[in-house]
Design an enzyme around this catalytic site. Structure first.
Site, PDB file in Angstrom:
ATOM      1  N   ASP A 365       0.850  -1.195   0.000  1.00 36.97           N
ATOM      2  CA  ASP A 365       0.000   0.000   0.000  1.00 36.97           C
ATOM      3  C   ASP A 365       0.881   1.238   0.000  1.00 36.97           C
ATOM      4  OD1 ASP A 365      -2.212   1.733   0.223  1.00 36.97           O
ATOM      5  OD2 ASP A 365      -3.223   0.374   1.599  1.00 36.97           O
ATOM      6  N   HIS A 366       0.229   2.375  -0.235  1.00 38.50           N
ATOM      7  CA  HIS A 366       0.901   3.666  -0.109  1.00 38.50           C
ATOM      8  C   HIS A 366       0.732   4.197   1.309  1.00 38.50           C
ATOM      9  CE1 HIS A 366      -0.147   4.011  -4.640  1.00 38.50           C
ATOM     10  NE2 HIS A 366       1.027   3.437  -4.471  1.00 38.50           N
ATOM     11  N   HIS A 558      -5.308   3.943   1.402  1.00 36.06           N
ATOM     12  CA  HIS A 558      -6.416   3.147   0.881  1.00 36.06           C
ATOM     13  C   HIS A 558      -6.163   2.602  -0.518  1.00 36.06           C
ATOM     14  CE1 HIS A 558      -9.077   6.046   3.513  1.00 36.06           C
ATOM     15  NE2 HIS A 558      -8.147   5.427   4.204  1.00 36.06           N
ATOM     16  N   HIS A 559      -4.896   2.372  -0.846  1.00 31.57           N
ATOM     17  CA  HIS A 559      -4.538   1.797  -2.145  1.00 31.57           C
ATOM     18  C   HIS A 559      -3.930   0.407  -1.921  1.00 31.57           C
ATOM     19  CE1 HIS A 559      -4.025   6.254  -3.497  1.00 31.57           C
ATOM     20  NE2 HIS A 559      -5.292   5.890  -3.472  1.00 31.57           N
ATOM     21  N   SER A 560      -4.634  -0.410  -1.170  1.00 32.31           N
ATOM     22  CA  SER A 560      -4.111  -1.704  -0.728  1.00 32.31           C
ATOM     23  C   SER A 560      -4.151  -2.734  -1.858  1.00 32.31           C
ATOM     24  CB  SER A 560      -4.933  -2.209   0.456  1.00 32.31           C
ATOM     25  OG  SER A 560      -5.095  -1.200   1.436  1.00 32.31           O
TER      26      SER A 560
END
Length: 624
Positions: A365-366, A558-560
């Site tokens: 993720d980020h 929330h870029h999982s």
């Protein structure tokens, strides 16, 4: 990505609906006169009100099946960004039956989800899975319970129905790495570009002739709502040596106006565009409020799924494939509950092991930080911008105005500029034309929120969302118990590698450099509002001060991805092969963000949609 505090947001919702009711008769007359499909030309709140006053079910309601059969060719678990695409594409051939099972509701359950500017208000509702990280040492110190929130969409359309509508494909080097490092032949940039274009309906005039963009696809890609601040952000980028670019075109590096998944003011989600606009098909059943609890495996063949609906346990069979599109946390959870996962972990929970696979062993993720600046001119959006009737009426009638606002400018940057054009960027900056103050997103504890948010949410200013695109540290996903209603254990491991902290610090220094430009100084850009007391034992803006801030208020973006990682069959770290088949199990596939070998450079919704388009095409070729 309009952000205001909860009470104001609730009143904004009520005002929009109230004003919409007043206008509904005029809009209904406009619809009859124009004879144009309302979901193509009028804002979503308007169209839903028209349908309501006409005594008809909403578009979302009309898609839901009353009854389902005992067996289908394809059973798709999850109607999110990928699942909605797959259900639409696989049901194009009337000879094949498709069942789409969604744990949440339809996309008109709360009609305000279609308003882009209200996106973040749904992160802590029943339209989102309320996932949170575990408490981890040395990170999230200023967040509630020392946890970062990880919400995912729980409705038809999934996260595409509650996200910030930012359209970002990723960097070509991301997909080259998928092929060259992870052995994912057939998933390179040139392989995926036709499917990015197939999904896209470009609405930006200057990009309509670009060979990197597509027209006529389901998902609209439009220009962003602009404020006077936009030109200052862009000029600051030019002053620091960056060019203006189409970040979804040939060159990602540089400064760009954000491209959005918005069509005439309406959120362009996969549920609305791929399913809603197609309408009911006799060979496609959509069952909402249907939580899948286990995959039936017989002699290592997936034959069906168990699910709970209206308090009853039910079972449905699949003749061809069961496809998990439940998302980056639910897909690995369901695999492990069904006996597919790390052997020792499953045995510790008393789960019979069908296949020993590294499910959930990589969670990418980020991670980043949100910093803000006040300015001395009224150029930005504030809560006051949204008060009164004018912005609501503008949105209701024309689908324009601040209720369509999201981040205005984005930048992709290298820490080492000698690597530009040779490697993917390290840092992404977002510049929303307001001070980010929505604690549904930030999740600050009360004292941090009081200090960094509450005093500034209605003053002129802006924020910088600073994201580390490729952290060295990755996490894990594990079962908490054998109860499918229990949230899995999510360990992000963010910033465990000290170099990640230093790289994020470099991103903060990039932001400071932009703040010091003539462009931003001309409007009095001042970052002293980030002078937090909990880091006051360090000199403000020193390396140690910013490291302290990172430890306290860094958060997940929330870029999982990558919890059911794609790779070669002989890759011991992979869960699915390049055909998205689960290793060792027949008729079981996974297609969602969990199959990414590694997180891409930027928001992940666009690559999820492209992967689903490509996978649907693969399945059609297989059955022929």
């Amino acid at each position: 990505m309009f952000v205001i505090d909860g009470s104001t947001l609730d009143s904004a919702h009520q005002s929009v609906v109230s004003e919409g009711a007043i206008l509904s008769c005029a809009l209904h007359a406009q619809k009859k006169k124009s004879n144009i499909a309302i979901h193509n030309r009028t804002p979503s709140v308007a169209y839903s009100l028209i349908l309501r006053y006409a005594g008809k079910p909403s578009l979302g309601e009309s898609l839901v099946s009353d009854k389902i059969s005992d067996v289908y060719d394809y059973v798709i678990v999850g109607a999110g960004s990928a699942g909605s695409v797959l259900a639409s594409r696989l049901s194009e051939d009337a000879n094949y039956s498709v069942l789409l099972l969604e744990a949440g509701n339809h996309f008109d359950y709360d009609k305000n989800i279609h308003i882009p500017g209200l996106a973040l208000s749904f992160l802590k509702t029943d339209l989102a899975w309320q996932f949170k990280s575990e408490t981890e040492n040395g990170i999230f110190l200023g967040l509630k319970d020392k946890k970062t929130v990880l919400p995912k969409g729980r409705l038809v359309g999934g996260t595409s129905a509650i996200n910030a509508c930012v359209y970002t494909r990723g960097n070509p080097f991301d997909f080259h790495e998928w092929v060259n490092k992870y052995g994912c032949k057939g998933w390179g940039y040139n392989d995926l570009l036709p499917f990015f274009k197939k999904a896209e309906d470009i609405k930006i005039p200057g990009l309509k002739t670009s060979k990197y963009h597509g027209s006529g696809g389901p998902i609209a890609v439009s220009g962003v709502f602009s404020t006077p601040l936009g030109k200052y952000f862009m000029n600051a980028g030019k002053e620091t040596g960056y060019t203006e670019t189409d970040y979804n075109g040939k060159i990602q590096e540089g400064f760009s106006r954000v491209q959005t998944n918005i069509r005439n003011g309406v959120r362009s989600s996969t549920g609305l565009e791929y399913l809603g606009k197609v309408g009911r098909r006799p060979n496609l059943d959509i069952s909402t409020n249907s939580l899948v609890t286990k995959i039936q495996l017989e002699l290592k063949i997936a034959t069906g799924v168990y699910f709970i609906k209206q308090g009853r346990k039910q079972f449905v069979k699949a003749k061809r494939d069961i496809i998990l599109s439940s998302g980056v946390f639910n897909s690995p959870q369901l695999l492990m509950l069904s006996g597919v996962g790390p052997k020792r972990h499953l045995q510790d929970l008393g789960i019979s092991v069908e296949t020993d696979l590294p499910v959930g062993q990589k969670f990418d993720d980020h991670v980043g930080i949100v910093l803000s600046a006040k300015i001395n001119q009224s150029l930005s959006l504030t809560i006051d911008t949204f008060s009164g009737a004018r912005p609501k009426i503008e949105y209701m009638l024309f689908g324009t105005g601040p209720f369509t606002a999201t981040s205005e400018v984005t930048a992709f940057m290298h820490i080492d500029q000698s690597k530009i054009g040779k490697e993917r960027p390290d840092i992404q900056l977002f510049f929303p034309p307001f001070i980010v103050g929505d604690n549904n997103f930030l999740n600050y504890n009360d004292s941090v929120a009081a200090e960094l948010i509450n005093n500034y949410i209605n003053i002129p200013g802006f924020s910088a969302i600073i994201a580390l695109l490729h952290p060295r540290s990755t996490g894990t996903v594990r079962l908490r118990s054998t109860d499918p209603f229990d949230s899995p254990i999510l360990d992000t491991n963010h910033l465990k590698d000290k170099q990640d902290i230093e790289d994020l610090l470099a991103g903060i220094r990039m932001f400071e450099k932009l703040i010091s430009t003539k462009s931003l100084q001309s409007i009095g850009a001042d970052i002293s509002i980030n002078k937090a007391s909990f880091c006051s034992h360090h000199t403000f803006r020193s390396d140690d001060f910013w490291r302290c801030m990172i430890h306290h208020i860094a958060l997940n973006f929330h870029h999982s991805t990558s919890t059911c990682k794609m790779g070669r069959k002989d890759d011991p770290t992979s869960v699915v092969n390049v055909d998205l088949k689960v290793h060792g199990i027949k008729n079981l596939r996974v297609c969602d963000a969990s199959v990414f070998p590694a997180v891409t450079s930027g928001n992940i919704n666009a690559p999820v949609i492209a992967i689903a388009e490509k996978f649907a095409n693969m399945l059609k070729k297989e059955r022929n």
